[in-house]
Design an enzyme around this catalytic site. Structure first.
Site, short mmCIF file in Angstrom:
data_model
loop_
_atom_site.label_atom_id
_atom_site.label_comp_id
_atom_site.label_asym_id
_atom_site.label_seq_id
_atom_site.Cartn_x
_atom_site.Cartn_y
_atom_site.Cartn_z
N SER A 129 0.83 -1.20 0.00
CA SER A 129 0.00 0.00 0.00
C SER A 129 0.87 1.25 0.00
CB SER A 129 -0.86 -0.01 1.26
OG SER A 129 -1.47 1.24 1.44
N TYR A 153 -1.68 -0.54 10.64
CA TYR A 153 -1.96 -1.21 9.36
C TYR A 153 -0.78 -1.04 8.40
CZ TYR A 153 -3.69 -1.46 4.55
OH TYR A 153 -3.82 -1.73 3.20
N LYS A 157 2.19 -3.71 6.67
CA LYS A 157 2.56 -3.81 5.25
C LYS A 157 4.07 -3.64 5.08
CE LYS A 157 -1.53 -4.36 3.35
NZ LYS A 157 -1.89 -5.64 2.73
N LEU A 204 -13.71 7.08 0.77
CA LEU A 204 -14.51 8.15 0.16
C LEU A 204 -15.55 7.64 -0.85
CD1 LEU A 204 -14.95 11.19 -0.17
CD2 LEU A 204 -13.21 11.15 -1.99
#
Ligand code: NAD
Ligand code: UFG
Length: 358
Positions: A129, A153, A157, A204
């Site tokens: 990410s 989080y 990663k 979003l």
């Protein structure tokens, strides 16, 4: 470039990105087995995938933390490569339950690669990410940008990326791609497969779509005082179908031993307000919004330098923000409650425009 005739294990393949990856693989003629514990997804997505592609895939309801289950799938299905998307992804939740994130994402990946090592399957594409970059020190973000994630989080990663590098240093049989996604949005053009968040969406686009369809009253825009052209946050939104095709390109280009780390983004930044306006135009619906305080942990601007993806994978995104919004809206309109309560026949009826299903 590798010629592909693979049996690919897709962990997390029932999820939002995974279901689109499965479509890309099946459409390219590859065989697919999905392993998913369905903790954040619905198996209906895979029925839809098979319907779109008119091809079957195999499914194992299992958890990546169970090494024996993975080993069994690798052996019994004759898996030759793995695309690893299974993981927990909610940034805010990771602040509240960090150990759950480390256990699921990091320990789960350790178990996965241990099983792969035992089965001598050493080709892996991993879902990383853009969150590994943290607060941008410069823009656009290239792969050499310093790594400093700001939440648990993101740290899972980064820890996985580092672990995979160590694995490659220890054994030159491994071929691994770390794909750093920017902001995936949109849905398959059929309107049959898309994002189906459980509970109120954190991101979003699904929130905007649920306001547009009337499931929620108002969008809260987190901050209008950023140093951006309209004061709202700017992100690199990428169509999920483009993102999925990046996985196929990565599989094709994993011909040399070692780790390839690549951004998957468009290189274009769009503001939150611009997304709202574009979605309104695509849907013909209004999206009422109100400005609120900035959301903790958000950065003002984040977008990719996509140059290396073109060089390394021969891949670039092709779909516009307008198309992302149009496809996201089609999915939302045809599946107002997501996969729940949407019979395929009825959804197909609503998606007659999609010729493959007519
Ligand atoms: P998703 O939640 O829709 O898909 C993840 C899938 O993994 C789900 O089907 C879930 O049931 C499964 N899963 C979770 N833990 C598991 C476990 N222990 N064993 C087996 N299956 C498990 O999320 P997504 O948006 O499709 O994300 C896929 C991957 O991409 C994740 O690793 C995520 O961190 C990464 N990613 C996502 C985004 C994004 O904005 N969507 C951005 C960057 C990276
Ligand atoms: N936003 C709102 N209102 C909302 C939701 C979001 O105004 O209801 C704003 C945010 O403040 C931000 C922008 O919309 O400015 C994008 O927010 P998202 O939550 O959609 O996405 P993020 O950029 O925060 O994070 C996403 C994923 C991460 C991933 C990252 C990669 O959630 O997992 O993209 O760039 F790491």
């Amino acid at each position: 470039m590798r010629k592909l005739s693979e049996m690919v294990l897709v962990t997390g393949g029932a999820g939002y990105i995974g279901s689109h990856v499965c479509i890309a693989l099946l459409d390219a003629g590859l065989d697919v087995v999905v392993l998913d514990n369905l903790s954040n997804s619905n198996k209906v997505s895979l029925e839809r995938v098979q319907s779109i592609c008119r091809r079957a895939l195999a499914f194992r309801h299992a958890d990546i933390r169970h090494e024996e289950a993975i080993h069994d799938v690798l052996r019994s299905c004759g898996v030759t490569a793995v695309i690893h998307l299974a993981g927990l992804k909610a940034v805010g939740d990771s602040n509240v339950r960090p150990l759950t994130y480390y256990e699921n994402n990091l320990l789960g990946t350790m178990r996965l690669v241990s099983a792969m090592k035992r089965a001598n399957v050493k080709t892996l594409v991993f879902s990383s990410s853009a969150t590994v970059y943290g607060i941008p020190k410069y823009l656009p973000l290239d792969e050499k940008h310093p790594l400093c994630p700001t939440n648990p989080y993101g740290r899972t990663k980064l820890a996985i990326e580092e672990m995979l590098k160590d694995l490659c240093r220890s054994d030159d049989g491994w071929r691994i791609a770390n794909l750093r996604y920017f902001n995936p949005v949109g849905a398959h053009e059929s309107g049959l497969v898309g994002e189906d968040p459980l509970g109120p969406p954190n991101n979003l686009l699904p929130f905007v779509a649920q306001v547009a369809i009337g499931r929620r009253e108002t969008l809260q825009i987190w901050g209008n005082d950023y140093d951006t052209p309209d004061g709202t946050g700017v992100r690199d939104f990428i169509h999920v179908v483009d993102l999925a095709s990046g996985h196929l390109s990565a599989l094709r280009h994993l011909s040399r031993p070692g780790v390839l780390t690549v951004n998957l983004g468009t290189g274009n930044g769009s503001s939150v307000l611009n997304v709202v306006r574009t979605f309104e135009a695509a849907s013909g619906r209004s999206v009422p919004y109100e400005f609120r305080e900035r959301r903790a942990g958000d950065v003002a601007v984040c977008y990719a330098d996509p140059t290396f993806a073109i060089e390394a994978l021969g891949w670039k995104s092709t779909r516009s923000l307008e198309q992302m919004c149009a496809d996201h809206w089609r999915w939302q309109l045809q599946n107002p409650d997501g996969y729940h309560g949407s019979e395929l026949a009825k959804v197909r009826e609503r998606s007659k425009h999609f010729r493959r299903h007519a």
